[in-house]
Write a protein that holds these residues in place. Structure first.
Motif, PDB file in Angstrom:
ATOM      1  N   CYS A   1       0.858  -1.187   0.000  1.00 43.66           N
ATOM      2  CA  CYS A   1       0.000   0.000   0.000  1.00 43.66           C
ATOM      3  C   CYS A   1       0.892   1.234   0.000  1.00 43.66           C
ATOM      4  O   CYS A   1       1.714   1.406   0.907  1.00 43.66           O
ATOM      5  CB  CYS A   1      -0.899   0.007   1.222  1.00 43.66           C
ATOM      6  SG  CYS A   1      -1.827   1.538   1.453  1.00 43.66           S
TER       7      CYS A   1
ATOM      8  N   ARG B   1     -16.465  -5.136   7.898  1.00 41.56           N
ATOM      9  CA  ARG B   1     -15.033  -4.959   7.728  1.00 41.56           C
ATOM     10  C   ARG B   1     -14.350  -5.247   9.065  1.00 41.56           C
ATOM     11  O   ARG B   1     -14.772  -4.736  10.101  1.00 41.56           O
ATOM     12  CB  ARG B   1     -14.724  -3.536   7.254  1.00 41.56           C
ATOM     13  CG  ARG B   1     -13.305  -3.329   6.813  1.00 41.56           C
ATOM     14  CD  ARG B   1     -13.142  -1.998   6.092  1.00 41.56           C
ATOM     15  NE  ARG B   1     -13.960  -1.925   4.885  1.00 41.56           N
ATOM     16  CZ  ARG B   1     -13.885  -0.933   3.991  1.00 41.56           C
ATOM     17  NH1 ARG B   1     -13.034   0.065   4.194  1.00 41.56           N
ATOM     18  NH2 ARG B   1     -14.669  -0.935   2.942  1.00 41.56           N
TER      19      ARG B   1
ATOM     20  N   TYR C   1      -8.199  -4.007   2.641  1.00 44.32           N
ATOM     21  CA  TYR C   1      -8.122  -2.555   2.557  1.00 44.32           C
ATOM     22  C   TYR C   1      -6.956  -2.021   3.393  1.00 44.32           C
ATOM     23  O   TYR C   1      -6.776  -2.416   4.542  1.00 44.32           O
ATOM     24  CB  TYR C   1      -9.402  -1.913   3.077  1.00 44.32           C
ATOM     25  CG  TYR C   1     -10.624  -2.223   2.257  1.00 44.32           C
ATOM     26  CD1 TYR C   1     -11.436  -3.313   2.554  1.00 44.32           C
ATOM     27  CD2 TYR C   1     -10.983  -1.424   1.174  1.00 44.32           C
ATOM     28  CE1 TYR C   1     -12.568  -3.605   1.819  1.00 44.32           C
ATOM     29  CE2 TYR C   1     -12.119  -1.698   0.418  1.00 44.32           C
ATOM     30  CZ  TYR C   1     -12.897  -2.794   0.745  1.00 44.32           C
ATOM     31  OH  TYR C   1     -14.021  -3.071  -0.001  1.00 44.32           O
TER      32      TYR C   1
ATOM     33  N   TRP D   1      -8.681   5.523   3.338  1.00 36.96           N
ATOM     34  CA  TRP D   1      -8.820   4.125   2.944  1.00 36.96           C
ATOM     35  C   TRP D   1      -8.451   3.942   1.477  1.00 36.96           C
ATOM     36  O   TRP D   1      -8.729   4.818   0.650  1.00 36.96           O
ATOM     37  CB  TRP D   1     -10.262   3.650   3.151  1.00 36.96           C
ATOM     38  CG  TRP D   1     -10.662   3.625   4.578  1.00 36.96           C
ATOM     39  CD1 TRP D   1     -11.165   4.662   5.316  1.00 36.96           C
ATOM     40  CD2 TRP D   1     -10.585   2.510   5.470  1.00 36.96           C
ATOM     41  NE1 TRP D   1     -11.400   4.257   6.612  1.00 36.96           N
ATOM     42  CE2 TRP D   1     -11.056   2.937   6.732  1.00 36.96           C
ATOM     43  CE3 TRP D   1     -10.158   1.189   5.326  1.00 36.96           C
ATOM     44  CZ2 TRP D   1     -11.111   2.090   7.841  1.00 36.96           C
ATOM     45  CZ3 TRP D   1     -10.219   0.346   6.425  1.00 36.96           C
ATOM     46  CH2 TRP D   1     -10.694   0.796   7.673  1.00 36.96           C
TER      47      TRP D   1
ATOM     48  N   GLN E   1      -8.772   1.508  -2.091  1.00 36.39           N
ATOM     49  CA  GLN E   1      -9.930   1.002  -2.820  1.00 36.39           C
ATOM     50  C   GLN E   1     -10.135  -0.493  -2.604  1.00 36.39           C
ATOM     51  O   GLN E   1     -11.190  -1.025  -2.933  1.00 36.39           O
ATOM     52  CB  GLN E   1      -9.782   1.295  -4.322  1.00 36.39           C
ATOM     53  CG  GLN E   1      -8.917   0.313  -5.096  1.00 36.39           C
ATOM     54  CD  GLN E   1      -7.429   0.442  -4.785  1.00 36.39           C
ATOM     55  OE1 GLN E   1      -6.981   1.387  -4.126  1.00 36.39           O
ATOM     56  NE2 GLN E   1      -6.640  -0.505  -5.276  1.00 36.39           N
ATOM     57  N   GLY E   2      -9.135  -1.154  -2.050  1.00 40.29           N
ATOM     58  CA  GLY E   2      -9.235  -2.574  -1.753  1.00 40.29           C
ATOM     59  C   GLY E   2      -8.632  -3.449  -2.830  1.00 40.29           C
ATOM     60  O   GLY E   2      -8.619  -3.087  -4.019  1.00 40.29           O
TER      61      GLY E   2
END
Length: 126
Positions: A22, A45, A95, A116, A118-119
């Motif tokens: 990430c 989540r 995420y 966050w 976008q996954g």
């Protein structure tokens, strides 16, 4: 504008490994909490792992402890999740999250995190 961009998801057989990355842009998170959450279809989540700004403190969900490792890059704006011994129940959208806080007693709560990604989908076949 702050952006978190995940990469590294995919399909793997049970017992296999995947590594997620990430990269944050738009501001510096060198002292702030960064973490990973996941969400399976029909479920809330849930917390997976979090790491402090220095990288010296890490926390894991019991379900992944001993199998997953969270770490930060030298630039502190990149966070990784190494996932080993994957199980079908690890399948979810993962995420990346970043907080404006440097620490929090409720660090496992989604409410602590302001930004966050976008996954990225992780699917573990049996």
């Amino acid at each position: 504008q702050v952006q978190l961009l995940e990469s590294g998801g995919g399909l793997v057989q049970a017992g296999g490994s995947l590594s997620l990355s990430c990269a944050a842009s738009g501001r510096t998170f060198s002292s702030q909490l960064m973490g990973w959450f996941r969400q399976a279809p029909g479920k809330d989540r849930e917390f997976v792992a979090v790491i402090s700004g220095s990288g010296g403190n890490t926390y894991y969900a019991d379900s992944v402890k001993g199998r997953f490792t969270i770490s930060r890059g030298n630039d502190k704006n990149t966070v990784y999740l190494q996932m080993n011994s994957l199980k079908p129940e690890d399948s979810a959208v993962y995420y990346c999250a970043a907080s404006r806080f440097t620490g929090a007693s409720n660090r496992r709560s989604t409410s602590v995190y302001d930004y966050w990604g976008q996954g990225t989908q992780v699917t573990v076949s049996s």
